[in-house]
Structure formats: structure tokens, C-alpha cells
Design an enzyme around this catalytic site. Structure first.
Site, mmCIF file in Angstrom:
data_model
loop_
_atom_site.group_PDB
_atom_site.id
_atom_site.type_symbol
_atom_site.label_atom_id
_atom_site.label_comp_id
_atom_site.label_asym_id
_atom_site.label_seq_id
_atom_site.Cartn_x
_atom_site.Cartn_y
_atom_site.Cartn_z
ATOM 1 N N CYS A 106 -7.946 -21.618 17.773
ATOM 2 C CA CYS A 106 -9.012 -22.373 17.564
ATOM 3 C C CYS A 106 -8.688 -23.919 18.116
ATOM 4 O O CYS A 106 -9.595 -24.793 18.618
ATOM 5 C CB CYS A 106 -9.076 -22.686 16.023
ATOM 6 S SG CYS A 106 -7.419 -23.456 15.525
ATOM 7 N N LYS A 127 -8.469 -12.338 1.346
ATOM 8 C CA LYS A 127 -9.386 -11.272 2.023
ATOM 9 C C LYS A 127 -8.984 -11.504 3.391
ATOM 10 O O LYS A 127 -9.682 -12.326 4.006
ATOM 11 C CB LYS A 127 -10.892 -11.720 1.799
ATOM 12 C CG LYS A 127 -11.810 -10.689 1.646
ATOM 13 C CD LYS A 127 -11.867 -10.016 2.898
ATOM 14 C CE LYS A 127 -12.931 -10.718 3.856
ATOM 15 N NZ LYS A 127 -12.937 -9.988 5.332
ATOM 16 N N GLU A 145 -10.972 -24.809 7.593
ATOM 17 C CA GLU A 145 -10.417 -24.833 9.095
ATOM 18 C C GLU A 145 -11.352 -24.027 9.987
ATOM 19 O O GLU A 145 -11.364 -23.139 9.763
ATOM 20 C CB GLU A 145 -8.903 -24.553 9.405
ATOM 21 C CG GLU A 145 -7.874 -24.909 8.449
ATOM 22 C CD GLU A 145 -7.698 -26.385 8.591
ATOM 23 O OE1 GLU A 145 -8.280 -27.096 9.594
ATOM 24 O OE2 GLU A 145 -6.954 -27.144 7.748
ATOM 25 N N GLU A 205 -18.949 -23.037 20.913
ATOM 26 C CA GLU A 205 -17.525 -22.291 20.777
ATOM 27 C C GLU A 205 -17.635 -20.842 21.681
ATOM 28 O O GLU A 205 -18.376 -20.009 20.997
ATOM 29 C CB GLU A 205 -16.803 -22.423 19.651
ATOM 30 C CG GLU A 205 -15.512 -21.812 19.392
ATOM 31 C CD GLU A 205 -14.846 -21.584 17.948
ATOM 32 O OE1 GLU A 205 -15.688 -20.921 17.266
ATOM 33 O OE2 GLU A 205 -14.055 -21.952 17.901
HETATM 34 P P1 NAD Z 1 -15.417 -15.416 10.609
HETATM 35 O O1 NAD Z 1 -16.066 -16.925 10.159
HETATM 36 O O2 NAD Z 1 -16.447 -14.618 11.313
HETATM 37 O O3 NAD Z 1 -14.561 -14.612 9.738
HETATM 38 C C1 NAD Z 1 -13.351 -15.403 9.055
HETATM 39 C C2 NAD Z 1 -13.209 -14.511 7.803
HETATM 40 O O4 NAD Z 1 -14.240 -14.944 6.724
HETATM 41 C C3 NAD Z 1 -13.184 -13.103 7.689
HETATM 42 O O5 NAD Z 1 -12.204 -12.629 6.896
HETATM 43 C C4 NAD Z 1 -14.598 -12.480 7.443
HETATM 44 O O6 NAD Z 1 -14.369 -11.423 6.930
HETATM 45 C C5 NAD Z 1 -14.826 -13.572 6.105
HETATM 46 N N1 NAD Z 1 -16.315 -13.962 6.045
HETATM 47 C C6 NAD Z 1 -17.039 -13.871 6.930
HETATM 48 N N2 NAD Z 1 -18.461 -14.239 6.530
HETATM 49 C C7 NAD Z 1 -18.143 -14.324 5.241
HETATM 50 C C8 NAD Z 1 -19.134 -14.588 3.945
HETATM 51 N N3 NAD Z 1 -20.247 -15.047 4.183
HETATM 52 N N4 NAD Z 1 -18.259 -15.152 2.783
HETATM 53 C C9 NAD Z 1 -17.126 -14.747 2.829
HETATM 54 N N5 NAD Z 1 -16.285 -14.569 3.739
HETATM 55 C C10 NAD Z 1 -16.766 -14.207 4.984
HETATM 56 O O7 NAD Z 1 -14.197 -15.938 12.024
HETATM 57 P P2 NAD Z 1 -13.554 -15.196 12.958
HETATM 58 O O8 NAD Z 1 -14.363 -14.494 13.908
HETATM 59 O O9 NAD Z 1 -12.896 -14.061 12.213
HETATM 60 O O10 NAD Z 1 -12.575 -16.099 13.510
HETATM 61 C C11 NAD Z 1 -12.796 -16.782 14.780
HETATM 62 C C12 NAD Z 1 -13.342 -18.278 14.371
HETATM 63 O O11 NAD Z 1 -12.517 -18.729 13.431
HETATM 64 C C13 NAD Z 1 -13.593 -19.196 15.322
HETATM 65 O O12 NAD Z 1 -14.678 -19.894 15.249
HETATM 66 C C14 NAD Z 1 -12.336 -20.086 15.419
HETATM 67 O O13 NAD Z 1 -12.492 -21.169 15.947
HETATM 68 C C15 NAD Z 1 -12.191 -20.247 13.987
HETATM 69 N N6 NAD Z 1 -10.537 -20.555 13.609
HETATM 70 C C16 NAD Z 1 -10.468 -21.796 13.161
HETATM 71 C C17 NAD Z 1 -9.212 -22.096 12.984
HETATM 72 C C18 NAD Z 1 -8.701 -23.490 12.528
HETATM 73 O O14 NAD Z 1 -7.662 -23.936 12.077
HETATM 74 N N7 NAD Z 1 -9.693 -24.718 12.740
HETATM 75 C C19 NAD Z 1 -8.103 -21.071 13.042
HETATM 76 C C20 NAD Z 1 -8.390 -19.821 13.403
HETATM 77 C C21 NAD Z 1 -9.691 -19.569 13.683
HETATM 78 O O1 6OD Z 2 -0.189 -23.583 13.771
HETATM 79 C C1 6OD Z 2 -0.992 -23.764 12.563
HETATM 80 O O2 6OD Z 2 -0.393 -24.233 11.491
HETATM 81 C C2 6OD Z 2 -2.321 -23.441 12.811
HETATM 82 N N1 6OD Z 2 -3.042 -23.702 11.510
HETATM 83 C C3 6OD Z 2 -2.804 -22.998 13.743
HETATM 84 C C4 6OD Z 2 -4.251 -22.564 13.716
HETATM 85 C C5 6OD Z 2 -4.723 -22.066 15.010
HETATM 86 C C6 6OD Z 2 -6.204 -21.551 15.193
HETATM 87 O O3 6OD Z 2 -6.497 -20.668 15.712
#
Ligand code: NAD
Ligand code: 6OD
Length: 505
Positions: free
Chosen positions: A307, A197, A273, A409
Site C-alpha cells: 500500500c 477473514k 487502512e 491506485e
Molecule cells: P480488498 O478490499 O479487495 O479485500 C480485502 C479483504 O476484504 C479481503 O479479505 C476481501 O475478501 C474482503 N472484502 C472484500 N469485499 C468485502 C465486503 N464487501 N465486506 C467484507 N469484506 C470484504 O483488497 P485487496 O485487493 O485484498 O488488497 C489490495 C488493496 O488493499 C489495495 O487497495 C491496497 O492499497 C490496500 N492495502 C492497504 C494497506 C494499508 O495499510 N493502507 C495495506 C495493504 C493493502
Molecule cells: O508495516 C506495517 O506495519 C504495515 N501495516 C504495512 C502495510 C503495508 C501495506 O501494504
């Protein structure tokens, strides 16, 4: 400002008629494009123009996708040898490289990021993720022990790795293809079938990847893609589906909590993550130019939408003014512009809704007493770009860890400078957060670098660099930043269930 992601009937959307291929994005189930229950518009964050009408999957499509994945596990895919799977993954990597321009166009269209970044980071990592997973699974051995009991009995124990089964793969919008392939490649290497998804904000590269997988020879049903939103949509339908055996998710910490609740009744494993509020610590003995350039990259890469990006910078008092002046200068020098312009360093935020969130943080920072050293608002770019979701790279001073701006964040190109006096104080300030994803230490004292890096309460601690990665290293966070680790054998551990066999000799 209203969000530009709106829902409308798939077949009657007023904009659908104007759409030209490949702007009509359908779900991909059992090797076929499949209509959804309604359509939603995907707009270009560069200028607000319509990019695609996306078919949102409903309960019926999610059921079909999960059933297709289950059927694939019971077919030839479930019997394929590790060596054949590894060969197939390398073929996928080759097709990704050959079709890189299409993937770059998909990623740039959805996110507005500079083409150079999509080419050098996102798409380059997509094929690298498949090759790395092929290498890891080829090299993976079995856990085995020759046991000798006090009474003289002897036994051979060995643990056979089996795929988890049908895995739900849910990914965000910031590095859509990189993060999708980071999960998908090891999931396939381990023999799973998946339902993906993608984010509602970035549906294009996942749809194209599904086509690429078929071209490379991945059997129908092994990878299925359902489009839609999270709560009350495809995301929730998938994570609460009784047919899934595990969820791997990257996104916001609060979404991680919701997914944990959704899988709790059936006690399924999760790999998360999540978000971060990452710190950098700069000591007075650091190479100042390298530190300032590194801080600019870690604060503003991908418009701060990584992130791992640094949102809190603690600087030893003796060099505070120099770091502040240098970083403000770097922030002002970033070039915002169209993605195809090779001089562009910085794209827009992903959407108007996300810009509203970042703007609310800018206003909050003002209320909390921040001094703006660079940026602080919406840039005047002129022409069609004024309809995009642009924001200025921003640098603040004057905030403390007690302020909300320093605890929540933001996920945009914004960062704060705070002075410190001792190493202990710097470590305490950096660790004063509910998150625990990444940290950076800038120093030319090697012993101090190791000492401080090890005391950071994070999953990833860099010294004198940032986002330099070995794909076999553990990637993940502690606290609100996640559950589990990805990368190399860490990913294989999540995507497999060991069955221990004990044979008396
Ligand atoms: P989000 O959590 O809003 O959405 C991520 C995904 O989850 C999307 O596909 C969304 O449609 C889905 N989703 C949302 N609510 C859901 C639910 N209740 N059930 C199932 N699926 C659901 O995140 P975003 O806004 O797309 O991304 C930004 C966030 O992601 C930031 O907080 C960022 O730090 C985090 N992030 C973390 C990492 C990491 O590796 N730690 C990497 C990239 C992004
Ligand atoms: O580089 C990667 O493998 C990784 N998981 C990066 C994540 C970045 C978050 O936004």
C-alpha cells in the site's frame, strides 16, 4: 482472461481429490477445523497450478465463529491478567519463529513472492508484531487525573481500559501474515476475541497461524478463522453480523466504504487502512544514487503490491534525465523468477484477475500518451511460468496529474516520472490526490526535508528512506487512505473502550 479463483462444491471439487495435505483448508472455529458450505480453488500465481481447495464459510459458520469468540470472552480469557496475556503473546512469537519455515512456505505458495522477502519481511514481522504488542500492553498506564473543583471538592478520575469485545479482522492478500498479525497481536494484547477473514487469495498462513496460536496456549475460541470472499460471502456476513463489536480492515478504499455501510446500522467502531497513490519528490540536491535505489525499492518491492508503494515520482527538472535513466536501469535489472531461487527479486502479481487490472492500466497509460522507459507488458519467462500472473516492472514519463493513470491506485510494479521546478510546485503536485497514505522526500537539505515532509497531506512522510518502521509509530492514512491509526498505543486505543471512574475524595 477468466479469474482462476472459482467456487465449487467442497466435497465434489474435481481438484479436491488430487489435493494432498495441507491443500484442504478449513475454517477454524472454537479450536476445531470446520467444513464450509462449498469449496473454492486457490491457485499458485507463479505457474497457475492448484494449491488448495478452501472451505468457504456460510452464515452458519460465521454465526458459530462469532458465538465462539463471545463465549471465549466470558471464559478464562476474559479474566486473564495483562501480564499473563503479554507472556502468552511472547510465547506465540517464539512458536512463530520456530515454525518460520512452514509459514514462509505458506506465504510463498499463496503469493509467489520470493522466499527471501517472505523470510525477511513477512514472517520476521509476524513474530515482531506479537512481541511489540506484548511490550506495549505491558507498558500501558491508566489515564488518571486528580481534580480540584472551585468549591473545594476533590476527586480521583481514572479510566479503566476494557476490551472492545468480539472484533472482526479482515485482511488483504499482499502481506497476508504481516498485516494479520499487525492487527491480531494488539487485539489479543487488549483482551479481545476475534474472527479473522483472510483474503480468498491468501488463505494458507492464517490457517497455519490458527494452529500455532493453539500450540502456544491461546484458549479455543479466542481466535477463529472463516474463509471466503467479500460481498455476498464470509466478509459481508461477518461485517454485518450483530454479534461483532468492531471491525479492523485493511484493503481497498471502496471495500472500506462497503464495510462502513455494513456496520452503520449498529454504529460499530472501525479502523481502516486503505489504498494509496503515493508520491515521492526528488530534489536536485538529493544523493542521486541513494534516491534512485530508494525509488526502485519503493516502486517495485513485492511487485508493487504494498500500500505504501510509490506510483508518482516528481523530479526537479535539473536531474530529471539522470533519475529517469537510473530508475529505468534498476527496473530492467530486477530478476523475475521462481520464489525459491535466491537471485529472484520480484514475484508475479497475486492473480490473473489482478494482472488483468494492471494490464488495463498499462493500456490506459498508452492512450493517455505515456512514454514507456522500462517494461510495459507481460514478460516471456518460458516454461510453466508462462501460466503465472507475471508482469514487467514498468516506468513511464509523459503523464500529468490530470490523467487517470496518475489518480487511480494501480497496485502493481508501475510508476510515473514527472518534472517540477519549485518546492511549492512539488508539494502541490504530491498533495493533488484523494488518497493520503505515504510520501517520500529525497533531499540532502535537512531543513527542506523537514519542511516538505510536514506539508505532505499523508499519514506517513519519509525523508531519504522508505518503509523504515518503528512499530510504536502511528501507521495509517488520511482521505481515501483510511480511518484511524495503528501501531503501539494507537492500536490499543482502537482495541479498548475506556470506562472512566470518578471517586470523590
Ligand atoms: P480488498 O478490499 O479487495 O479485500 C480485502 C479483504 O476484504 C479481503 O479479505 C476481501 O475478501 C474482503 N472484502 C472484500 N469485499 C468485502 C465486503 N464487501 N465486506 C467484507 N469484506 C470484504 O483488497 P485487496 O485487493 O485484498 O488488497 C489490495 C488493496 O488493499 C489495495 O487497495 C491496497 O492499497 C490496500 N492495502 C492497504 C494497506 C494499508 O495499510 N493502507 C495495506 C495493504 C493493502
Ligand atoms: O508495516 C506495517 O506495519 C504495515 N501495516 C504495512 C502495510 C503495508 C501495506 O501494504
Amino acid at each position: 482472461m477468466p479469474t482462476q479463483t472459482t467456487r465449487s462444491p467442497a466435497t465434489t471439487s474435481p481438484v479436491a481429490a488430487q489435493a494432498v495435505a495441507p491443500q484442504r483448508l478449513r475454517n477454524f472455529i472454537a479450536g476445531e477445523p470446520v467444513d464450509g458450505v462449498r469449496g473454492f480453488d486457490k491457485t499458485n500465481p507463479v505457474d497457475g497450478s492448484l494449491l488448495a481447495v478452501v472451505h468457504e464459510a456460510g452464515a452458519e459458520q460465521v454465526d458459530r465463529a462469532v458465538a465462539a469468540a463471545r463465549a471465549a470472552l466470558e471464559g478464562p480469557w476474559g479474566r486473564m491478567s495483562v501480564a499473563d496475556r503479554a507472556r502468552l503473546l511472547r510465547r506465540v512469537a517464539d512458536v512463530i519463529d520456530r515454525r518460520a519455515e512452514e509459514l514462509i512456505a505458506a506465504e510463498v505458495g499463496d503469493t509467489g513472492k520470493p522466499e527471501t522477502l517472505a523470510r525477511d519481511l513477512d514472517v520476521a514481522r509476524a513474530s515482531a508484531n506479537f512481541r511489540a504488542a506484548a511490550d506495549t500492553v505491558s507498558a500501558a498506564g491508566l489515564d488518571s487525573y486528580l481534580t480540584e473543583m472551585p468549591d473545594g471538592r476533590r476527586a480521583l478520575n481514572y479510566a479503566v481500559r476494557k476490551p472492545l469485545g468480539v472484533v472482526a479482522v479482515i485482511v488483504p492478500w499482499n502481506l497476508p501474515l504481516l498485516l494479520l498479525t499487525w492487527k491480531l497481536a494488539p487485539a489479543l494484547a487488549a483482551g479481545n476475541a476475534v474472527v479473522v477473514k483472510p483474503s480468498e487469495e491468501t488463505p494458507s498462513s492464517a490457517t497455519l497461524l490458527a494452529e500455532i496460536l493453539v500450540e502456544a496456549g491461546v484458549p479455543a475460541g479466542v481466535v477463529n478463522v472463516v474463509h471466503g470472499f467479500g460481498a455476498d460471502s464470509a466478509g459481508e456476513l461477518l461485517t454485518s453480523h450483530p454479534g461483532i463489536d468492531g471491525v479492523t480492515f485493511t484493503g481497498e478504499s471502496s471495500t472500506g466504504s462497503a464495510i462502513m455501510r455494513a456496520v452503520a446500522p449498529r454504529v460499530r467502531p472501525v479502523s481502516f487502512e486503505l489504498g494509496g497513490k503515493n508520491a515521492a519528490v526528488v530534489f536536485a540536491d538529493a544523493d542521486l544514487d541513494a534516491a534512485v535505489a530508494g525509488l526502485a525499492r519503493s516502486s517495485y518491492l513485492n511487485t508493487g503490491q504494498v500500500c505504501l508503494c510509490t506510483e508518482r515520482i516528481y523530479v526537479e527538472r535539473a536531474i530529471f534525465d539522470d533519475v529517469a535513466a537510473g530508475l529505468a536501469e534498476q527496473a530492467r535489472r530486477l530478476r523475475l523468477g521462481r520464489p525459491e531461487d535466491p537471485a529472484t527479486t520480484t514475484g508475479p502479481l497475486i492473480s490473473q484477475a489482478h494482472r488483468d487490472k494492471v494490464l488495463a492500466h498499462l493500456a490506459l497509460a498508452q492512450e493517455e500518451g505515456a512514454t514507456v522507459l522500462a517494461g510495459g507488458g507481460i514478460p516471456a519467462l518460458g516454461g510453466e511460468l508462462d501460466a503465472g500472473s507475471w508482469i514487467e516492472p514498468t516506468l513511464w514519463t509523459g503523464l500529468e496529474n490530470s490523467h487517470r493513470t496518475m489518480r487511480e491506485e494501480i497496485f502493481g510494479p508501475v510508476t510515473s516520472l514527472v518534472p517540477f521546478d519549485t518546492e511549492e510546485e512539488a508539494i502541490a503536485l504530491a498533495n493533488d490526490t484523494e488518497y493520503g497514505l505515504a510520501a517520500v522526500t529525497w533531499t540532502s537539505d535537512l531543513a527542506r526535508g523537514h519542511r516538505v515532509a510536514q506539508r505532505m497531506r499523508v499519514g506517513m512522510s519519509w525523508v531519504n528512506t522508505w518503509y523504515l518502521r518503528d512499530l510504536r509509530s502511528p501507521f495509517g492514512g488520511v482521505g481515501l487512505s483510511g480511518v484511524g491509526r495503528e501501531g503501539g498505543r494507537h492500536s490499543l486505543d482502537f482495541y479498548t473502550e475506556p470506562t472512566n471512574v470518578c471517586v470523590q475524595l
